[in-house]
Write an enzyme that holds these catalytic residues in place. Structure first.
Site, PDB file in Angstrom:
ATOM      1  N   GLY B 264     -11.104 -13.954  -0.719  1.00  0.00           N
ATOM      2  CA  GLY B 264      -9.791 -14.573  -0.656  1.00  0.00           C
ATOM      3  C   GLY B 264      -8.800 -13.795  -1.511  1.00  0.00           C
ATOM      4  O   GLY B 264      -9.180 -12.932  -2.308  1.00  0.00           O
ATOM      5  N   VAL B 265      -7.540 -14.108  -1.325  1.00  0.00           N
ATOM      6  CA  VAL B 265      -6.517 -13.464  -2.146  1.00  0.00           C
ATOM      7  C   VAL B 265      -6.652 -13.970  -3.580  1.00  0.00           C
ATOM      8  O   VAL B 265      -6.860 -15.152  -3.809  1.00  0.00           O
ATOM      9  CB  VAL B 265      -5.111 -13.800  -1.597  1.00  0.00           C
ATOM     10  CG1 VAL B 265      -4.037 -13.256  -2.511  1.00  0.00           C
ATOM     11  CG2 VAL B 265      -4.956 -13.250  -0.197  1.00  0.00           C
ATOM     12  N   SER B 267      -7.018 -12.544  -8.094  1.00  0.00           N
ATOM     13  CA  SER B 267      -7.381 -11.437  -8.968  1.00  0.00           C
ATOM     14  C   SER B 267      -8.890 -11.331  -9.170  1.00  0.00           C
ATOM     15  O   SER B 267      -9.417 -10.237  -9.338  1.00  0.00           O
ATOM     16  CB  SER B 267      -6.651 -11.544 -10.304  1.00  0.00           C
ATOM     17  OG  SER B 267      -6.891 -12.790 -10.873  1.00  0.00           O
ATOM     18  N   GLU B 289     -10.164 -12.060   5.958  1.00  0.00           N
ATOM     19  CA  GLU B 289      -8.903 -12.366   6.636  1.00  0.00           C
ATOM     20  C   GLU B 289      -7.778 -11.483   6.129  1.00  0.00           C
ATOM     21  O   GLU B 289      -6.807 -11.245   6.834  1.00  0.00           O
ATOM     22  CB  GLU B 289      -8.543 -13.851   6.514  1.00  0.00           C
ATOM     23  CG  GLU B 289      -8.375 -14.343   5.090  1.00  0.00           C
ATOM     24  CD  GLU B 289      -8.101 -15.844   5.005  1.00  0.00           C
ATOM     25  OE1 GLU B 289      -8.501 -16.587   5.923  1.00  0.00           O
ATOM     26  OE2 GLU B 289      -7.501 -16.273   4.013  1.00  0.00           O
TER      27      GLU B 289
END
Lengths: 526, 526
Positions: B264-265, B267, B289
Site C-alpha cells: 500500500g501507499v 512510508s 495497485e
C-alpha cells in the site's frame, strides 16, 4: 458387496475395527476429518477413541481439523476433553461451551481459506486424515458420501489416511462429486468453472493406496438437520426478498432466472428457497456451500435447473428421498470441495446472490455473524464471508428482535464485525428490507432504522443517531454509548433504556438532515 | 505532433478548450473521471468548472466517481461545494473535512468493486466520463497516462466522453497499459493471468469515437507524491518484515524469490521495498495497485523482474527518471485496470504478499484502516481489503503509538473494523512482529500485546486482557471499557489511564493462562 465398496484388491486386507483404528491416534497429533454441516463426517474412529479415553482415563489431546461442523462426534470428543484445537467451524453446544471457556482453542476461518492455510504450512502437518467414503476405487481413490468439504486437501497432505466406508450410504453417490484441487503456485491455473454445472475434476479423491493404513466399515448415519419451520416472521422476510427479486428483474438489474443462489443454513434462507417454488422465476441455479431441504423442494417443483454445493444437510425424510433418487439427481447436482464451492474466483465470476444470517447489524450496515455480546462464539463465520465479499448481491437476514424484544438485532454498534459495511448490500428483518447499495453511512443509518428496526427500538436508535450526528464524522457515533445497549442487557436483561421514549423525544422522530448542520432541539448525551 | 496525439482524423475537429468543455457538466450529473492515487487524473475540465462556479456563483452539484484519489481537483471542487457524492476513495484534507461534516456523501468501496457495482446498475448512469490520455488511436481508442484505474469501465458505460490529451505526458506511455474488462455475466470467463507479466488485453481503452464529444489539450502535471522518508521506526518495521521473509524462506514456506508483492501507499511499505534492494532475494515480482518510488529503486538495483499495478505515484525526481526511461521499463511493467490489479481471482491465484497500513489494531487482530476514533474518515479502505482477504500472506503495519505516545495503535477494541481477524496474518510495529496465523483469539491477544504494544501501554493492555478473561468467551472483552481508551483520549488528550500502572499491577505482568481459569490476584474492573 465388499468388492464394490473396496475395488482396490490390495486394500481389502487393511480392514480393521474402529477400536483398532483409534489406537493410531496419539496425543498431540493433528487429525483431519471429513465432514461439513454434520454431513459425511467420519464418525466411527473418533467415537471409538472417545470411548477408549472414557474407559481408560488416558490423557490425550488432539488438534481437530474438519470441513465444517461435525455431528455428535464434536460433542463426544469434547466431553472427554480430547480437543485441544479446532478449526475451521463448529456448531455443537458442548464444544461451543468449551470454546467460550477457553478450554478449546478455536480458529474460526473463512471456509475457503483452510486449504490455502494448510498449503502455506502455517497450520502444521496433518498426522492422520480420517475420511468417510462410499467406496474406494481400483486405484485407491476415495469416493465421498454426503459432503466433500476439505477431504481432498486433507488426503493430499496427510501423512496417513484411514477410510471409513459407510455401508449405509447408497453406492449411487458415485459420480455426484467433482474433485478438483488448485495446483501449488506458481503453477496455479484459473479454475475452469464458468457455469454452475461445469464438472472440472474427478469423481473420486485421488489417494496413494500406500497412505491408507486402515479401512473401517461403519453404519453410522449423518445427524439429520432439524430446520425450524418458517414462522410468520421468517415467512415475511422471505416475501420481502422475493418481492425485491421481482423488483430487480423489472428494473433490468437481474435476469429472469435470477443469478446462482447461495443460501446459508437457517430457516429464513430455507424459507426464501421454498418461496421460490411459487415465484415467477424459472431455470434457477444454486451455487452454494450446503443444500438444505428446500433445494430439493425446488427440484420437485421443476424450478431449479442445477445445484452445486459442498454438502447436503437434510432432514431425515428428505435424506431418504434423496438417497433413493440419487441416480436421477446425479445429472443435476454436483458436490465440490469447499475451496471450490466457496472460492472467491468462482463466486465473483458467476455473480452469485448470497443470503446469510446475521446475529446483529449496526445502523451503518456492519454485521456480526458470530459473537453473542461480542465475546461468546456462536458457531463461526463459515462461508458467509467467502460469499458476502464476492457475490454480485449480498443479503443478510435477521429478526429485528430476540428474546421477546429484550434484544434488538439492529444496534448502534455491533460488538464484533464479521462483514463490514463494504460487503453488505441488502439487510432484511420482518419489519422490512433496506437497500444499502451505493449509500454513504449517514444515509444507510436512516434507511436501516426506518426500514428494519422493531418499533420497540426505533425511537431509541433515532435518539442515538440524531445525537451522534452532533459529534460529526463520516460514521457518527457516541463512543461512550456505542456498546451501552449490550452492557444494559447484561445488567438488566433488556437493551431498552426508556420504555416511554416516544414521549421524551417525540418531536425528534424525524431523522435529521444528513448534513449534520440542521439538527435542532437535540441535547447532548445525558 | 497533433497527428501523433489524435490519430483518428475525424476527432481532430472536436478539440475544445477546457472552458468550453466544462459547460457540458450540468447540475445533478454523475461524472466519472480518470485518476488513481493522484496520477493520471483528468484535471483540466473539472478545474475549469470550479473556476466558472467560483466566478459566476452558479449552484451546481455532481456525483464524482474516480479510480481512487484525485490530486488538487478534489480540493478545488470541494471548495466550490460542487461534490455531492464521491466514490470510491479520496485523500485530500479539504474533501475529508467535508465528508466528516456530512456535506459530501462518500461511499468508501473496495477498489475492485466499483466496476461491478456500476455493471449492477445500482450506482446509476454515468452522464459523462472525463479521461486523461496520452493519445487517441486511429479507431478512437484512448491511451491512458500514468494510471488506468476505472477508466475502461467508465468509458464503456458513460453516455458521453471527454478526453484530456495531456501533452506533457511522454508518448512512450503507449504500450505500457493492458486493458481488459471482464465480460458481462453469464458470459464471463476466467481472467487469464497466471503470471504477473501476462498481457491479456489491448494497449488502449476501446471507445466508440461517436461518444467522444470533446478533446481538451492540457499540460497539467500529476501531483507528485511526497513520501515521508523512513525514520528509525519505519526502518525497524521494514527490517522485521525482511527478517520474517528470510525466516519463511528458510522454513520452506516462501520460495527464494518470495511471492508477488503488494504494498500500500505509505512510508513503511516504501521502506520494505527499499530494503529489498539489499536483501538476499532475486527476481522479485510486484503485483500491486500502485508503484511508489521504491519499485523503481528495485528495478535499478536489478532485484525485480516484473511489476504490475494500476498507477504510478512517484516523487518529482522519480517521475522524471521514469518518464525518460519508459521505453526501457515498458518491457518490465504493466499498468492494468484496478478491477484486474486488485481482482480477488488474480490476487489469490498468484499468492500475493500484501503489506498495508493500519490506523489501529485491536488485541485480537481486527484492523481499522479508515476511521479516526471510529467516526472520522481518513482516506478510505482503498484496495487493502481486496488484497488482505485474498493474499497468501497478509501483513499490516502501524507504529505502536501516535501523538508522542498519547495514542496507542494497539487497543482493546478497534473503533471501526475494515479487516477482521480472519484476514490478518502478521502485524508489525516498531516494537516487533506478531505472527497470528492459525492462532485462536486468546492466543492472538497474548502475542499482540507482548510483541507489538509500546511500553507505555503494555501493562494497561495486559490489565484489560487479564480482567476480560474473567468474563470468559471466545473473544473476551469488558464491553463498558472496550472503547474507553478512545473516550479517554477525547476527554483528556491521552489514552493512558495510569501513568504508574506498572506499580499497581506489577505482579500481573505475566499473561494469564489462556484457559481463563487460573487468574489470580486480579480484581474486578474498577
Amino acid at each position: 458387496m465388499l468388492e464394490q465398496r473396496i475395488r482396490h484388491t490390495g486394500l481389502r486386507s487393511r480392514i480393521v475395527s474402529a477400536e483398532e483404528a483409534q489406537q493410531w491416534v496419539k496425543d498431540g497429533m493433528t487429525i483431519a476429518v471429513s465432514g461439513f454441516t454434520k454431513s459425511g463426517d467420519a464418525k466411527a474412529v473418533l467415537q471409538a477413541l472417545a470411548k477408549r479415553v472414557e474407559q481408560t482415563g488416558d490423557k490425550l489431546r488432539i488438534n481437530l481439523y474438519s470441513g465444517a461442523s461435525l455431528g455428535e462426534t464434536d460433542t463426544i470428543l469434547c466431553e472427554q476433553q480430547i480437543i485441544a484445537r479446532r478449526l475451521p467451524y463448529q456448531s455443537e453446544p458442548r464444544l461451543r461451551k468449551s470454546i467460550n471457556l477457553g478450554e478449546v482453542q478455536y480458529t474460526d476461518q473463512h471456509l475457503s481459506h483452510t486449504a490455502e492455510l494448510l498449503r502455506s504450512g502455517c497450520l502444521g502437518d496433518i498426522d492422520l486424515a480420517i475420511i468417510e467414503a462410499t467406496a474406494i476405487t481400483e486405484t485407491g481413490g476415495i469416493i465421498p458420501t454426503s459432503s466433500v468439504g476439505n477431504s481432498p486437501i486433507f488426503v493430499e497432505r496427510a501423512k496417513r489416511v484411514i477410510v471409513e466406508i459407510n455401508l449405509n450410504t447408497p453406492i449411487e453417490f458415485e459420480g455426484l462429486h467433482d474433485i478438483y484441487l488448485p495446483k501449488d503456485r506458481p503453477n496455479r491455473l484459473p479454475i475452469p468453472i464458468t457455469k454452475v454445472s461445469d464438472r472440472i475434476g474427478t469423481p473420486d479423491i485421488p489417494c496413494n493406496p500406500d497412505k491408507i493404513i486402515g479401512i473401517v466399515l461403519s453404519r453410522h448415519t449423518d445427524t439429520p438437520s432439524n430446520i425450524v419451520p418458517a414462522d410468520r416472521d421468517t415467512q415475511r422476510m422471505a416475501e420481502y426478498i422475493l418481492d425485491f427479486f421481482e423488483h430487480e428483474v423489472r428494473h433490468g438489474r437481474l435476469p429472469h432466472n435470477l443469478a446462482p443462489l447461495q443460501s446459508g443454513v437457517g430457516s429464513v434462507s430455507n424459507a426464501v428457497l421454498s418461496g421460490l417454488c411459487n415465484a415467477p422465476f424459472e431455470n434457477l441455479e444454486i451455487y452454494t456451500e450446503v443444500m438444505q431441504d428446500a433445494v430439493f423442494e425446488l427440484f420437485q417443483s421443476g424450478k431449479v435447473a442445477f445445484a452445486s454445493a459442498s454438502s447436503f444437510t437434510l432432514s431425515k425424510s428428505m435424506t431418504e428421498h434423496v438417497n433413493a433418487s440419487l441416480s436421477k439427481y446425479r445429472e443435476k447436482i454436483i458436490l465440490r470441495p469447499q475451496e471450490i464451492s466457496n472460492h472467491p474466483e468462482v463466486v465473483r465470476r458467476l455473480g452469485v446472490i448470497a443470503i446469510n444470517t446475521a446475529l446483529e447489524v449496526d445502523i451503518y450496515g456492519n454485521v456480526n455473524s458470530t459473537h453473542v455480546s461480542g465475546t461468546h462464539m456462536m458457531n463461526g463465520i463459515g462461508g458467509s464471508g467467502d460469499f458476502a465479499r464476492n457475490a454480485a448481491l449480498t443479503i443478510f437476514v435477521t429478526k429485528s428482535i430476540a428474546k421477546d424484544g429484550r434484544i434488538s438485532s439492529i444496534v448502534p454498534f455491533v460488538t464484533h464485525v464479521d462483514h463490514s459495511e463494504h460487503d453488505v448490500d441488502i439487510v432484511v428483518t420482518e419489519q422490512g428490507i433496506a437497500d444499502l447499495r451505493g449509500l454513504a453511512p449517514r444515509e444507510r443509518a436512516t434507511v436501516m432504522i426506518e426500514k428494519l428496526a422493531h418499533p420497540f427500538y426505533k425511537d431509541e436508535l433515532l435518539y442515538y443517531f440524531n445525537r451522534a450526528l452532533t459529534y460529526g464524522g463520516h460514521t457518527p457515533h457516541i463512543l461512550e454509548e456505542a456498546l451501552s445497549w449490550h452492557k444494559r442487557f447484561a445488567d438488566t436483561g433488556d437493551m431498552r433504556q426508556f420504555r416511554g421514549l416516544a414521549d421524551v423525544v417525540g418531536r425528534d422522530r424525524r431523522i435529521s438532515s444528513h448534513t449534520g448542520r440542521s439538527i435542532k432541539g437535540i441535547s447532548r448525551p445525558l
